[in-house]
Design a protein around this motif. Structure first.
Motif, PDB file in Angstrom:
ATOM      1  N   GLN A 125       0.819  -1.216   0.000  1.00 32.04           N
ATOM      2  CA  GLN A 125       0.000   0.000   0.000  1.00 32.04           C
ATOM      3  C   GLN A 125       0.857   1.273   0.000  1.00 32.04           C
ATOM      4  N   GLY A 126       2.166   1.122  -0.209  1.00 35.39           N
ATOM      5  CA  GLY A 126       3.054   2.273  -0.279  1.00 35.39           C
ATOM      6  C   GLY A 126       3.449   2.843   1.070  1.00 35.39           C
ATOM      7  N   ILE A 127       3.366   2.043   2.106  1.00 32.70           N
ATOM      8  CA  ILE A 127       3.717   2.475   3.457  1.00 32.70           C
ATOM      9  C   ILE A 127       5.138   2.021   3.770  1.00 32.70           C
ATOM     10  N   ALA A 128       5.968   2.956   4.243  1.00 33.43           N
ATOM     11  CA  ALA A 128       7.335   2.618   4.669  1.00 33.43           C
ATOM     12  C   ALA A 128       7.253   1.953   6.039  1.00 33.43           C
ATOM     13  N   VAL A 129       7.957   0.847   6.217  1.00 35.82           N
ATOM     14  CA  VAL A 129       7.859   0.081   7.460  1.00 35.82           C
ATOM     15  C   VAL A 129       9.189   0.022   8.202  1.00 35.82           C
ATOM     16  N   GLU A 130       9.069  -0.121   9.510  1.00 30.50           N
ATOM     17  CA  GLU A 130      10.235  -0.283  10.379  1.00 30.50           C
ATOM     18  C   GLU A 130       9.843  -1.204  11.526  1.00 30.50           C
ATOM     19  N   ARG A 131      10.595  -2.284  11.682  1.00 29.44           N
ATOM     20  CA  ARG A 131      10.330  -3.227  12.778  1.00 29.44           C
ATOM     21  C   ARG A 131      10.755  -2.645  14.105  1.00 29.44           C
ATOM     22  N   SER A 132      10.095  -3.110  15.150  1.00 29.12           N
ATOM     23  CA  SER A 132      10.474  -2.718  16.501  1.00 29.12           C
ATOM     24  C   SER A 132      10.416  -3.951  17.389  1.00 29.12           C
ATOM     25  N   GLU A 133      11.244  -3.944  18.418  1.00 26.14           N
ATOM     26  CA  GLU A 133      11.178  -5.007  19.422  1.00 26.14           C
ATOM     27  C   GLU A 133      11.819  -4.508  20.702  1.00 26.14           C
ATOM     28  N   SER A 134      11.293  -5.028  21.810  1.00 21.75           N
ATOM     29  CA  SER A 134      11.852  -4.641  23.100  1.00 21.75           C
ATOM     30  C   SER A 134      13.204  -5.326  23.276  1.00 21.75           C
ATOM     31  N   ALA A 190      14.121  -7.162  25.769  1.00 22.66           N
ATOM     32  CA  ALA A 190      14.031  -8.281  26.706  1.00 22.66           C
ATOM     33  C   ALA A 190      14.564  -9.570  26.082  1.00 22.66           C
ATOM     34  N   ALA A 191      14.818 -10.562  26.935  1.00 23.87           N
ATOM     35  CA  ALA A 191      15.289 -11.863  26.451  1.00 23.87           C
ATOM     36  C   ALA A 191      14.272 -12.491  25.507  1.00 23.87           C
ATOM     37  N   ASP A 192      12.979 -12.292  25.786  1.00 18.49           N
ATOM     38  CA  ASP A 192      11.897 -12.743  24.914  1.00 18.49           C
ATOM     39  C   ASP A 192      11.214 -11.460  24.406  1.00 18.49           C
ATOM     40  N   PRO A 193      11.752 -10.857  23.336  1.00 17.30           N
ATOM     41  CA  PRO A 193      11.319  -9.514  22.945  1.00 17.30           C
ATOM     42  C   PRO A 193       9.858  -9.431  22.491  1.00 17.30           C
ATOM     43  N   LEU A 194       9.243  -8.278  22.765  1.00 16.69           N
ATOM     44  CA  LEU A 194       7.919  -7.958  22.259  1.00 16.69           C
ATOM     45  C   LEU A 194       8.109  -7.402  20.853  1.00 16.69           C
ATOM     46  N   LEU A 195       7.360  -7.943  19.886  1.00 17.37           N
ATOM     47  CA  LEU A 195       7.549  -7.583  18.479  1.00 17.37           C
ATOM     48  C   LEU A 195       6.482  -6.619  17.992  1.00 17.37           C
ATOM     49  N   GLY A 196       6.866  -5.807  17.029  1.00 19.31           N
ATOM     50  CA  GLY A 196       5.924  -4.899  16.404  1.00 19.31           C
ATOM     51  C   GLY A 196       6.512  -4.324  15.141  1.00 19.31           C
ATOM     52  N   VAL A 197       5.705  -3.529  14.469  1.00 22.15           N
ATOM     53  CA  VAL A 197       6.146  -2.841  13.259  1.00 22.15           C
ATOM     54  C   VAL A 197       5.419  -1.500  13.207  1.00 22.15           C
ATOM     55  N   ARG A 198       6.115  -0.493  12.736  1.00 22.87           N
ATOM     56  CA  ARG A 198       5.572   0.854  12.582  1.00 22.87           C
ATOM     57  C   ARG A 198       5.624   1.220  11.110  1.00 22.87           C
ATOM     58  N   GLY A 199       4.673   2.035  10.691  1.00 20.22           N
ATOM     59  CA  GLY A 199       4.646   2.451   9.304  1.00 20.22           C
ATOM     60  C   GLY A 199       4.250   3.903   9.163  1.00 20.22           C
ATOM     61  N   SER A 200       4.642   4.495   8.020  1.00 19.79           N
ATOM     62  CA  SER A 200       4.258   5.868   7.702  1.00 19.79           C
ATOM     63  C   SER A 200       4.293   6.048   6.197  1.00 19.79           C
ATOM     64  N   THR A 207      -0.624   8.746   8.125  1.00 17.06           N
ATOM     65  CA  THR A 207       0.435   9.513   8.773  1.00 17.06           C
ATOM     66  C   THR A 207       1.284   8.550   9.574  1.00 17.06           C
ATOM     67  N   SER A 208       0.609   7.667  10.324  1.00 16.44           N
ATOM     68  CA  SER A 208       1.324   6.633  11.077  1.00 16.44           C
ATOM     69  C   SER A 208       0.391   5.464  11.321  1.00 16.44           C
ATOM     70  N   ILE A 209       1.003   4.301  11.458  1.00 22.50           N
ATOM     71  CA  ILE A 209       0.271   3.081  11.786  1.00 22.50           C
ATOM     72  C   ILE A 209       1.224   2.177  12.559  1.00 22.50           C
ATOM     73  N   GLY A 210       0.683   1.427  13.492  1.00 23.13           N
ATOM     74  CA  GLY A 210       1.501   0.516  14.283  1.00 23.13           C
ATOM     75  C   GLY A 210       0.799  -0.805  14.500  1.00 23.13           C
ATOM     76  N   PHE A 211       1.578  -1.860  14.524  1.00 18.12           N
ATOM     77  CA  PHE A 211       1.073  -3.195  14.851  1.00 18.12           C
ATOM     78  C   PHE A 211       1.944  -3.759  15.953  1.00 18.12           C
ATOM     79  N   ASN A 212       1.333  -4.133  17.071  1.00 10.58           N
ATOM     80  CA  ASN A 212       2.035  -4.788  18.170  1.00 10.58           C
ATOM     81  C   ASN A 212       1.575  -6.234  18.255  1.00 10.58           C
ATOM     82  N   ALA A 213       2.535  -7.153  18.240  1.00 14.89           N
ATOM     83  CA  ALA A 213       2.247  -8.581  18.326  1.00 14.89           C
ATOM     84  C   ALA A 213       2.719  -9.083  19.688  1.00 14.89           C
ATOM     85  N   PHE A 214       2.072  -8.598  20.741  1.00  9.90           N
ATOM     86  CA  PHE A 214       2.456  -8.958  22.099  1.00  9.90           C
ATOM     87  C   PHE A 214       1.822 -10.289  22.481  1.00  9.90           C
ATOM     88  N   PRO A 215       2.430 -11.037  23.411  1.00  7.45           N
ATOM     89  CA  PRO A 215       1.929 -12.365  23.756  1.00  7.45           C
ATOM     90  C   PRO A 215       0.479 -12.395  24.264  1.00  7.45           C
TER      91      PRO A 215
END
Length: 124
Positions: A65-74, A76-86, A91-99
């Motif tokens: 959809q033409g959105i620039a993405v950047e992964r994120s993670e905490s 921690a030893a078992d990191p919390l994952l997510g991705v941010r886009g713009s 303007t902005s969008i975020g997805f958090n894939a927390f347990p």
């Protein structure tokens, strides 16, 4: 709102509205104030699914959809994952894939319009 719904469709499952869609005011460079939409949905994290796979699905859906993405993670030893886009339609969008909980938070681009009109203020 469309990008949030496409995002949840790329992952699947039952999502519920946490907030919105809500009209908010925004500033546009050199122009009269405008409006934008914000929208947050969430769901219980699916059992037995690798969150990294869902992050990859979201990245692909956004890039299409033409959105620039950047992964994120905490850190921690078992990191919390997510991705941010713009960019593109947001303007902005975020997805958090927390347990415990997945969430998608989206904010549209600023457009010509009145927040009061979008909220139906004064109708009656």
């Amino acid at each position: 709102m469309d990008v949030v719904e496409r995002t949840t469709a790329s992952i699947g499952g039952e999502w519920s509205v946490y907030s919105g869609p809500a009209a908010e005011s925004c500033d546009r460079a050199g122009a009269a104030p405008g409006a934008r939409w914000s929208y947050i949905v969430e769901r219980v994290a699916p059992a037995g699914v690798d969150p990294a796979v869902d992050v990859e699905r979201v990245e692909q859906a956004w890039e299409e959809q033409g959105i620039a993405v950047e992964r994120s993670e905490s850190g921690a030893a078992d990191p919390l994952l997510g991705v941010r886009g713009s960019g593109g339609p947001v303007t902005s969008i975020g997805f958090n894939a927390f347990p415990q909980r997945y969430s998608v938070t989206g904010e549209s681009t600023c457009f010509d319009g009145s927040v009061d009109d979008l909220r139906g203020v004064g109708e009656g």
